[in-house]
Design a protein around this motif. Structure first.
Motif, PDB file in Angstrom:
ATOM      1  N   MET A  45      24.744  61.511  15.370  1.00  0.00           N
ATOM      2  CA  MET A  45      24.994  60.447  16.346  1.00  0.00           C
ATOM      3  C   MET A  45      23.845  59.437  16.273  1.00  0.00           C
ATOM      4  O   MET A  45      22.680  59.810  16.430  1.00  0.00           O
ATOM      5  CB  MET A  45      25.084  61.047  17.742  1.00  0.00           C
ATOM      6  N   ASP A  46      24.157  58.202  16.002  1.00  0.00           N
ATOM      7  CA  ASP A  46      23.152  57.134  15.967  1.00  0.00           C
ATOM      8  C   ASP A  46      23.014  56.566  17.376  1.00  0.00           C
ATOM      9  O   ASP A  46      23.779  55.696  17.793  1.00  0.00           O
ATOM     10  CB  ASP A  46      23.576  56.059  14.965  1.00  0.00           C
ATOM     11  N   ILE A  47      22.037  57.088  18.121  1.00  0.00           N
ATOM     12  CA  ILE A  47      21.906  56.724  19.528  1.00  0.00           C
ATOM     13  C   ILE A  47      21.589  55.253  19.717  1.00  0.00           C
ATOM     14  O   ILE A  47      22.017  54.632  20.693  1.00  0.00           O
ATOM     15  CB  ILE A  47      20.862  57.640  20.230  1.00  0.00           C
ATOM     16  N   ARG A  48      20.875  54.656  18.769  1.00  0.00           N
ATOM     17  CA  ARG A  48      20.559  53.234  18.923  1.00  0.00           C
ATOM     18  C   ARG A  48      21.792  52.365  18.708  1.00  0.00           C
ATOM     19  O   ARG A  48      21.963  51.343  19.388  1.00  0.00           O
ATOM     20  CB  ARG A  48      19.412  52.847  18.006  1.00  0.00           C
ATOM     21  N   ARG A  49      22.647  52.751  17.786  1.00  0.00           N
ATOM     22  CA  ARG A  49      23.909  52.010  17.597  1.00  0.00           C
ATOM     23  C   ARG A  49      24.760  52.118  18.860  1.00  0.00           C
ATOM     24  O   ARG A  49      25.340  51.131  19.325  1.00  0.00           O
ATOM     25  CB  ARG A  49      24.673  52.564  16.391  1.00  0.00           C
ATOM     26  N   LEU A  50      24.840  53.324  19.420  1.00  0.00           N
ATOM     27  CA  LEU A  50      25.606  53.504  20.651  1.00  0.00           C
ATOM     28  C   LEU A  50      24.999  52.695  21.800  1.00  0.00           C
ATOM     29  O   LEU A  50      25.727  52.153  22.632  1.00  0.00           O
ATOM     30  CB  LEU A  50      25.670  54.984  21.015  1.00  0.00           C
ATOM     31  N   ASP A  51      23.675  52.608  21.821  1.00  0.00           N
ATOM     32  CA  ASP A  51      23.034  51.824  22.876  1.00  0.00           C
ATOM     33  C   ASP A  51      23.398  50.347  22.760  1.00  0.00           C
ATOM     34  O   ASP A  51      23.670  49.687  23.767  1.00  0.00           O
ATOM     35  CB  ASP A  51      21.520  52.001  22.834  1.00  0.00           C
ATOM     36  N   ARG A  52      23.426  49.851  21.539  1.00  0.00           N
ATOM     37  CA  ARG A  52      23.835  48.440  21.358  1.00  0.00           C
ATOM     38  C   ARG A  52      25.271  48.239  21.833  1.00  0.00           C
ATOM     39  O   ARG A  52      25.592  47.209  22.438  1.00  0.00           O
ATOM     40  CB  ARG A  52      23.663  48.023  19.897  1.00  0.00           C
ATOM     41  N   GLN A  53      26.127  49.224  21.592  1.00  0.00           N
ATOM     42  CA  GLN A  53      27.513  49.131  22.077  1.00  0.00           C
ATOM     43  C   GLN A  53      27.552  49.114  23.603  1.00  0.00           C
ATOM     44  O   GLN A  53      28.324  48.364  24.209  1.00  0.00           O
ATOM     45  CB  GLN A  53      28.341  50.307  21.567  1.00  0.00           C
ATOM     46  N   ALA A  54      26.738  49.972  24.222  1.00  0.00           N
ATOM     47  CA  ALA A  54      26.716  50.027  25.688  1.00  0.00           C
ATOM     48  C   ALA A  54      26.208  48.713  26.276  1.00  0.00           C
ATOM     49  O   ALA A  54      26.759  48.204  27.268  1.00  0.00           O
ATOM     50  CB  ALA A  54      25.841  51.193  26.149  1.00  0.00           C
ATOM     51  N   LEU A  55      25.170  48.158  25.670  1.00  0.00           N
ATOM     52  CA  LEU A  55      24.655  46.867  26.125  1.00  0.00           C
ATOM     53  C   LEU A  55      25.709  45.771  25.977  1.00  0.00           C
ATOM     54  O   LEU A  55      25.854  44.907  26.847  1.00  0.00           O
ATOM     55  CB  LEU A  55      23.408  46.487  25.336  1.00  0.00           C
ATOM     56  N   SER A  56      26.453  45.809  24.882  1.00  0.00           N
ATOM     57  CA  SER A  56      27.502  44.818  24.657  1.00  0.00           C
ATOM     58  C   SER A  56      28.638  44.977  25.661  1.00  0.00           C
ATOM     59  O   SER A  56      29.174  43.989  26.176  1.00  0.00           O
ATOM     60  CB  SER A  56      28.026  44.966  23.220  1.00  0.00           C
ATOM     61  N   LEU A  57      28.998  46.227  25.935  1.00  0.00           N
ATOM     62  CA  LEU A  57      30.056  46.504  26.919  1.00  0.00           C
ATOM     63  C   LEU A  57      29.665  45.929  28.277  1.00  0.00           C
ATOM     64  O   LEU A  57      30.466  45.241  28.931  1.00  0.00           O
ATOM     65  CB  LEU A  57      30.268  48.016  27.014  1.00  0.00           C
ATOM     66  N   ALA A  58      28.434  46.212  28.707  1.00  0.00           N
ATOM     67  CA  ALA A  58      27.973  45.666  29.988  1.00  0.00           C
ATOM     68  C   ALA A  58      27.860  44.150  29.920  1.00  0.00           C
ATOM     69  O   ALA A  58      28.234  43.436  30.868  1.00  0.00           O
ATOM     70  CB  ALA A  58      26.628  46.289  30.364  1.00  0.00           C
ATOM     71  N   GLY A  59      27.382  43.632  28.793  1.00  0.00           N
ATOM     72  CA  GLY A  59      27.237  42.186  28.644  1.00  0.00           C
ATOM     73  C   GLY A  59      28.562  41.454  28.732  1.00  0.00           C
ATOM     74  O   GLY A  59      28.635  40.349  29.289  1.00  0.00           O
ATOM     75  N   GLU A  60      29.609  42.073  28.199  1.00  0.00           N
ATOM     76  CA  GLU A  60      30.951  41.464  28.284  1.00  0.00           C
ATOM     77  C   GLU A  60      31.368  41.323  29.745  1.00  0.00           C
ATOM     78  O   GLU A  60      31.899  40.284  30.155  1.00  0.00           O
ATOM     79  CB  GLU A  60      31.959  42.311  27.518  1.00  0.00           C
ATOM     80  N   ALA A  61      31.132  42.352  30.540  1.00  0.00           N
ATOM     81  CA  ALA A  61      31.472  42.262  31.968  1.00  0.00           C
ATOM     82  C   ALA A  61      30.596  41.240  32.673  1.00  0.00           C
ATOM     83  O   ALA A  61      31.083  40.414  33.451  1.00  0.00           O
ATOM     84  CB  ALA A  61      31.332  43.640  32.618  1.00  0.00           C
ATOM     85  N   VAL A  62      29.293  41.265  32.389  1.00  0.00           N
ATOM     86  CA  VAL A  62      28.371  40.332  33.043  1.00  0.00           C
ATOM     87  C   VAL A  62      28.741  38.883  32.706  1.00  0.00           C
ATOM     88  O   VAL A  62      28.639  37.994  33.557  1.00  0.00           O
ATOM     89  CB  VAL A  62      26.916  40.638  32.635  1.00  0.00           C
TER      90      VAL A  62
END
Length: 197
Positions: free
Chosen positions: A1-18
């Motif tokens: 599991m590439d935790i940093r790649r997943l973190d970028r996805q999570a940031l993008s998911l939140a950024g889309e809502a914001v």
């Protein structure tokens, strides 16, 4: 599991809502009972800045976790903080480096890999908080939900409740969608809706 790649996805998911937040949304109540949407967005910016500081070895002072400033453009403030934490997490050796997380406890540290997992969980969940508050979609990838579920399942029941980072777990049917199971593990009601003033 590439935790940093997943973190970028999570940031993008939140950024889309914001990015969908309008000025007249900022006073709305959120599923996080202590915060209006403005307060939640400020928390997101503050947490990104705090995790970035911790990745650089400077996460002990409480002030670095609470100084988020939305200015006149909350979406731009969020994106700047997301860029900052992404750059900090990309540093060599960061996955093994000790991160100070004073909000968990004074002197509390964990390896970067674990701290970034906490960050993933936080941003997947808060993406939902923002999205449901403004009636926007929340569509995390299956990989992101799976990773967040792994972290959420490890949050102990002790210390959960009002005024803490996690509320008590909520029961959901065994066949509930994975996203609903995640929200319930974190004490969020998947059926929460914005109530009229």
């Amino acid at each position: 599991m590439d935790i940093r790649r997943l973190d970028r996805q999570a940031l993008s998911l939140a950024g889309e809502a914001v990015s969908r937040v309008k000025t007249d949304h900022l006073g709305r109540a959120t599923p996080c009972a202590d915060w209006t949407l403005y307060g939640l967005l400020r928390h997101l910016v503050s947490q990104n800045e705090g995790f970035a500081a911790s990745a650089r070895g400077a996460g002990e002072p409480w002030a670095v976790w609470h100084g988020g400033d939305l200015g006149d453009d909350p979406a731009a403030a969020y994106e700047a903080s997301a860029d900052e934490v992404t750059a900090a997490f990309a540093q060599d050796g960061v996955l093994e480096r000790k991160f100070a997380l004073p909000e968990v406890g004074e002197g509390f540290t964990v390896p970067g890999r674990i701290a970034i997992g906490f960050h993933v969980l936080d941003y997947v969940a808060h993406a939902w908080d923002v999205a449901v508050t403004i009636g926007a979609p929340w569509e995390p990838s299956a990989d992101l939900i799976t990773a967040a579920l792994r972290v959420a399942a490890q949050v102990p029941d002790e210390g959960r409740g009002a005024g803490t980072a996690f509320r008590r777990r909520i029961a959901v049917p065994d066949d509930a969608p994975p996203g609903h199971r995640l929200l319930a593990l974190l004490g969020r009601d998947p059926s929460w809706t914005q109530r009229p003033c």
